[in-house]
Design an enzyme around this catalytic site. Structure first.
Site, mmCIF file in Angstrom:
data_model
loop_
_atom_site.group_PDB
_atom_site.id
_atom_site.type_symbol
_atom_site.label_atom_id
_atom_site.label_comp_id
_atom_site.label_asym_id
_atom_site.label_seq_id
_atom_site.Cartn_x
_atom_site.Cartn_y
_atom_site.Cartn_z
ATOM 1 N N SER A 111 0.838 -1.188 0.000
ATOM 2 C CA SER A 111 0.000 0.000 0.000
ATOM 3 C C SER A 111 0.883 1.252 0.000
ATOM 4 O O SER A 111 1.716 1.411 -0.892
ATOM 5 C CB SER A 111 -0.952 -0.031 1.210
ATOM 6 O OG SER A 111 -1.967 0.930 1.086
ATOM 7 N N GLU A 202 -1.750 -3.050 -7.633
ATOM 8 C CA GLU A 202 -2.974 -3.297 -6.856
ATOM 9 C C GLU A 202 -3.492 -1.947 -6.384
ATOM 10 O O GLU A 202 -2.792 -0.939 -6.446
ATOM 11 C CB GLU A 202 -2.693 -4.220 -5.667
ATOM 12 C CG GLU A 202 -1.708 -3.678 -4.641
ATOM 13 C CD GLU A 202 -2.334 -2.760 -3.586
ATOM 14 O OE1 GLU A 202 -3.542 -2.909 -3.300
ATOM 15 O OE2 GLU A 202 -1.614 -1.897 -3.054
ATOM 16 N N HIS A 270 -5.010 -5.582 -0.989
ATOM 17 C CA HIS A 270 -5.745 -5.348 0.253
ATOM 18 C C HIS A 270 -6.758 -6.470 0.492
ATOM 19 O O HIS A 270 -7.977 -6.269 0.495
ATOM 20 C CB HIS A 270 -6.433 -3.991 0.189
ATOM 21 C CG HIS A 270 -5.487 -2.833 0.294
ATOM 22 N ND1 HIS A 270 -4.657 -2.460 -0.744
ATOM 23 C CD2 HIS A 270 -5.228 -1.974 1.316
ATOM 24 C CE1 HIS A 270 -3.944 -1.405 -0.372
ATOM 25 N NE2 HIS A 270 -4.268 -1.103 0.871
#
Length: 295
Positions: A111, A202, A270
């Site tokens: 992230s 992602e 996630h």
């Protein structure tokens, strides 16, 4: 293709330093993750790990000092952030690529930690895209096992059963992470070169039109020039708006037009099965077979 150094494998009771370079976190989740890691390693904590400064886990100086101290400590073998969120990009001007290369330590995260992975890549070091302190307890047992095995010297397991978006075979050095964070690095001196890269992507919580905007801008900026293949992980909570356009259709349209192999539905991002990936490893992509092998 450039060769990346892999930091020394973690041994039993290795020193692992926990820091908070991005957003504040839930204390109970952090302690649960720390307890899990403490069963295997000797833990240290950044002096400001529990600080909070608005939407940041401490001010920039506190968070930078914790990271630089972890890099400078000779006995620290790995640096593991508490969580992502936002804030790591604010630290980049105060970090030295030469110091990261000299320290030769593991960095583990995903992230927002994508911004720090970019510096590790510029330093020519492998790092691990995977669960952090707060998310590791919720990871599937197989993911937890792979996390420990990778840091302790095991070869990365292949990714199989992926969905072909664009056919072909390619090989390159694995790099990438969160799409939005990578886009925020474009035009800065912190984005590493993407020549001969197998790019993993992602994201979370982005409407499909915003994914389209980011990908369109990246294409127009030449971001994908030199990329050998793209592997898409999970795009969690990227729900359609009233127009009904899905994230899947945007990714297929925008990336399927690239003249490289593209695979989708890889188990990272996630999600609970956030499979750890060795960034910097040599990756062989076979889109026809729906798999990626690592060497």
């Amino acid at each position: 293709m450039s060769i990346f150094l892999r930091p020394a494998p973690l041994a039993e009771h290795a020193h692992v330093r926990l820091i908070a370079p991005s957003s504040p976190f839930d204390r109970a989740r952090f302690e649960a993750g720390a307890s899990l890691l403490a069963k295997r390693y000797r833990l240290g904590r950044g002096r400001s790990v529990l600080a909070q400064h608005g939407f940041l886990a401490g001010d920039d100086a506190e968070r930078t000092n914790d990271l630089n101290e972890a890099l400078a400590a000779r006995d620290v073998g790995a640096i593991v952030p508490a969580r992502g969120g936002y804030g790591a990009t604010r630290l980049l001007p105060s970090l030295e690529v030469a110091e990261i290369a000299r320290a030769n330590k593991w960095l583990v995260g995903f992230s927002d930690v994508t911004a720090l992975h970019a510096l590790w890549a510029r330093a020519g070091l492998c790092s691990v895209h995977g669960p952090m302190v707060c998310s590791l307890p919720d990871a599937a047992p197989s993911v937890q096992a792979a996390w420990f095995q990778l840091l302790e010297g095991a070869a990365p397991a292949p990714l199989t059963g992926l969905t072909r978006v664009r056919a072909g075979r390619a090989r390159g050095r694995l790099f990438g992470g969160n799409l939005t964070v990578l886009a925020a690095l474009v035009g800065t001196p912190y984005m590493p070169p993407l020549d001969d890269v197998v790019l993993v992507l992602e994201d979370v919580g982005e409407r499909p039109y915003r994914l389209d905007r980011v990908l369109t801008t990246l294409q127009q900026s030449g971001f994908f020039h030199g990329v050998r293949a793209v592997v898409l992980g999970q795009f969690t909570d990227c729900t359609p708006g009233p127009d009904g356009v899905t994230a899947e259709s945007v990714l297929k349209e925008r990336l399927g037009s690239l003249a490289v192999p593209v695979l989708a539905n890889a188990p990272f991002g996630h999600v609970a099965d956030n499979t750890p990936l060795l960034l910097g490893a040599e990756a062989h992509v076979d889109a026809d077979a729906g798999r990626v092998d690592f060497f």
